[in-house]
Design a protein around this motif. Sequence first.
Motif, short mmCIF file in Angstrom:
data_model
loop_
_atom_site.label_atom_id
_atom_site.label_comp_id
_atom_site.label_asym_id
_atom_site.label_seq_id
_atom_site.Cartn_x
_atom_site.Cartn_y
_atom_site.Cartn_z
N PHE A 188 -11.01 64.78 55.30
CA PHE A 188 -10.64 65.38 56.42
C PHE A 188 -9.63 64.96 57.32
CE2 PHE A 188 -15.42 66.14 55.27
CZ PHE A 188 -15.55 67.10 54.14
N PRO A 189 -8.94 65.16 57.14
CA PRO A 189 -7.98 64.72 58.25
C PRO A 189 -7.33 65.18 59.42
CG PRO A 189 -7.19 65.92 55.97
CD PRO A 189 -7.92 65.29 55.76
N GLU A 222 -10.91 57.48 61.64
CA GLU A 222 -10.31 57.67 60.34
C GLU A 222 -10.53 58.91 60.32
OE1 GLU A 222 -8.76 54.87 57.78
OE2 GLU A 222 -8.37 53.30 59.17
N PRO A 223 -10.56 60.07 59.53
CA PRO A 223 -11.11 60.85 58.97
C PRO A 223 -11.94 59.87 57.93
CG PRO A 223 -8.33 60.64 58.48
CD PRO A 223 -8.74 59.40 58.88
N LEU A 224 -12.82 61.08 58.59
CA LEU A 224 -14.46 61.61 57.11
C LEU A 224 -13.97 61.27 56.49
CD1 LEU A 224 -17.75 60.87 57.99
CD2 LEU A 224 -17.10 63.69 57.90
N ALA A 273 -7.61 43.61 60.36
CA ALA A 273 -8.35 43.35 61.30
C ALA A 273 -8.83 45.04 61.78
CB ALA A 273 -8.88 42.31 61.98
N ALA A 274 -8.12 45.94 61.56
CA ALA A 274 -7.36 47.58 62.39
C ALA A 274 -8.93 47.88 62.53
CB ALA A 274 -6.49 47.87 61.99
N ARG A 275 -9.77 47.86 61.56
CA ARG A 275 -10.73 48.69 60.84
C ARG A 275 -11.99 47.96 61.95
NH1 ARG A 275 -9.56 50.65 54.82
NH2 ARG A 275 -8.84 52.70 55.64
N HIS A 276 -12.64 48.21 63.23
CA HIS A 276 -13.74 47.54 64.24
C HIS A 276 -14.91 47.48 62.90
CE1 HIS A 276 -10.98 45.92 67.30
NE2 HIS A 276 -10.74 45.52 66.15
N TRP A 277 -15.48 49.07 62.57
CA TRP A 277 -16.52 49.60 62.63
C TRP A 277 -16.78 50.38 61.36
CZ3 TRP A 277 -14.49 49.31 67.37
CH2 TRP A 277 -15.34 48.73 68.46
N THR A 278 -17.78 50.41 60.74
CA THR A 278 -18.23 51.16 59.57
C THR A 278 -19.19 52.11 59.55
OG1 THR A 278 -16.53 50.13 57.76
CG2 THR A 278 -17.97 51.21 56.94
N ALA A 279 -19.06 52.79 58.63
CA ALA A 279 -20.37 54.24 59.60
C ALA A 279 -20.41 54.84 58.30
CB ALA A 279 -19.70 55.26 60.32
N LEU A 280 -21.90 54.87 57.62
CA LEU A 280 -21.96 55.87 55.92
C LEU A 280 -23.24 56.30 56.72
CD1 LEU A 280 -21.48 52.60 54.24
CD2 LEU A 280 -20.48 53.89 54.11
N ILE A 281 -22.99 57.53 56.16
CA ILE A 281 -24.15 58.56 55.90
C ILE A 281 -24.25 58.66 54.54
CG2 ILE A 281 -25.22 60.84 56.59
CD1 ILE A 281 -22.08 60.47 58.36
N TRP A 282 -25.95 58.59 54.13
CA TRP A 282 -25.71 58.88 52.44
C TRP A 282 -26.40 60.64 52.91
CZ3 TRP A 282 -27.45 53.72 54.37
CH2 TRP A 282 -27.39 53.51 53.83
N ARG A 318 -11.25 52.17 64.57
CA ARG A 318 -10.47 51.26 64.43
C ARG A 318 -11.37 51.01 66.32
NH1 ARG A 318 -4.56 52.59 62.30
NH2 ARG A 318 -5.71 53.38 60.36
N GLY A 319 -10.02 49.35 66.45
CA GLY A 319 -10.66 49.51 68.72
C GLY A 319 -9.48 50.15 69.19
N ARG A 320 -8.97 51.14 68.94
CA ARG A 320 -7.66 52.08 69.30
C ARG A 320 -7.41 53.22 68.68
NH1 ARG A 320 -3.50 52.57 66.01
NH2 ARG A 320 -3.15 50.65 64.75
#
Length: 295
Positions: free
Chosen positions: A167-168, A195-197, A218-227, A289-291
């Motif tokens: 979803f941009p 970034e877009p979900l 190293a642009a993507r500092h965190w990752t979120a995952l939803i089951w 990201r970090g920005r």
Amino acid sequence: MSDLKDLERRAGTDGAAALSLAEARLMGDGGVPDAAAALALVEHAARLGNAAARRAWVYMTAAGIGRSADVDAAKAMLGELAKEDRFAAVQLAFLGHVTCHARLAEVEAEILSDDPRITIHRGLFSAAECKYLMLLGTPWLERARVIDEATGAGVIDSIRDADTSSFPPLAEDLVVQQINACIATASGTDKAWGEPLTILRYQSGQQYRPHHDAGAQAARHWTALIWLNDDYEGGETDFPDVGLRVKGGVGDLLLFHNVTADGASDPRMMHAGLPVTSGVKWMASRWIRGRDYLT
């Protein structure tokens, strides 16, 4: 550049072209990102009668893209649009059933690994919110791609054989915006950094082989995952260097930090989505990201 010139030529009278040009302006294709120009083009496309642009105008108003954010105005616009747009009506009806904001006060993060940092918020998202995301993403599913570090382009690779959709900003409806806001709060990050979900569907035998989300820069500092579901077998998220495998339940949010304290890619965060052995696994992911993402 020739494609942009063609869009510019047609945008005056073609709503679809104006909307495509708006997306290009927003993402900085052929120059620097220009949110104000993107919003003006979306408004123009909406006035030409383009349905997707009419929705995008609502979403940009709520998110504050190209203008100051005004959620109340966006909801009022959505209410008017819902009188003749079935999807807007469904979205409007569901907005009152988004509960993740309330759950944030009830669900504490469970630490699965302190160093490197991996946490899980169990049941943060409701089954209804998860179902909404699955239904919303299904029509746009296509073969997943990975980023070619040399070109920055998405390419098909055997490392990843799931189906995805995302979803941009111009398609990030008000429900998705609320879910993204909950992810930001849970992760202690700014919503604009995400970034877009993305919706992920792994059918039996499909997997995401070992990889690192941060990328070479190293642009993507965190990752979120939803089951989004749990009626399948296999498919655990595996962190081999941490000695951890995770399979969550419906609505669980997994968060992990991909970089070290100095911002470099943390090699310990190599992970994999193991093969699904039966059933179909659905997840949503957001790289943070970090920005700001739109810069």
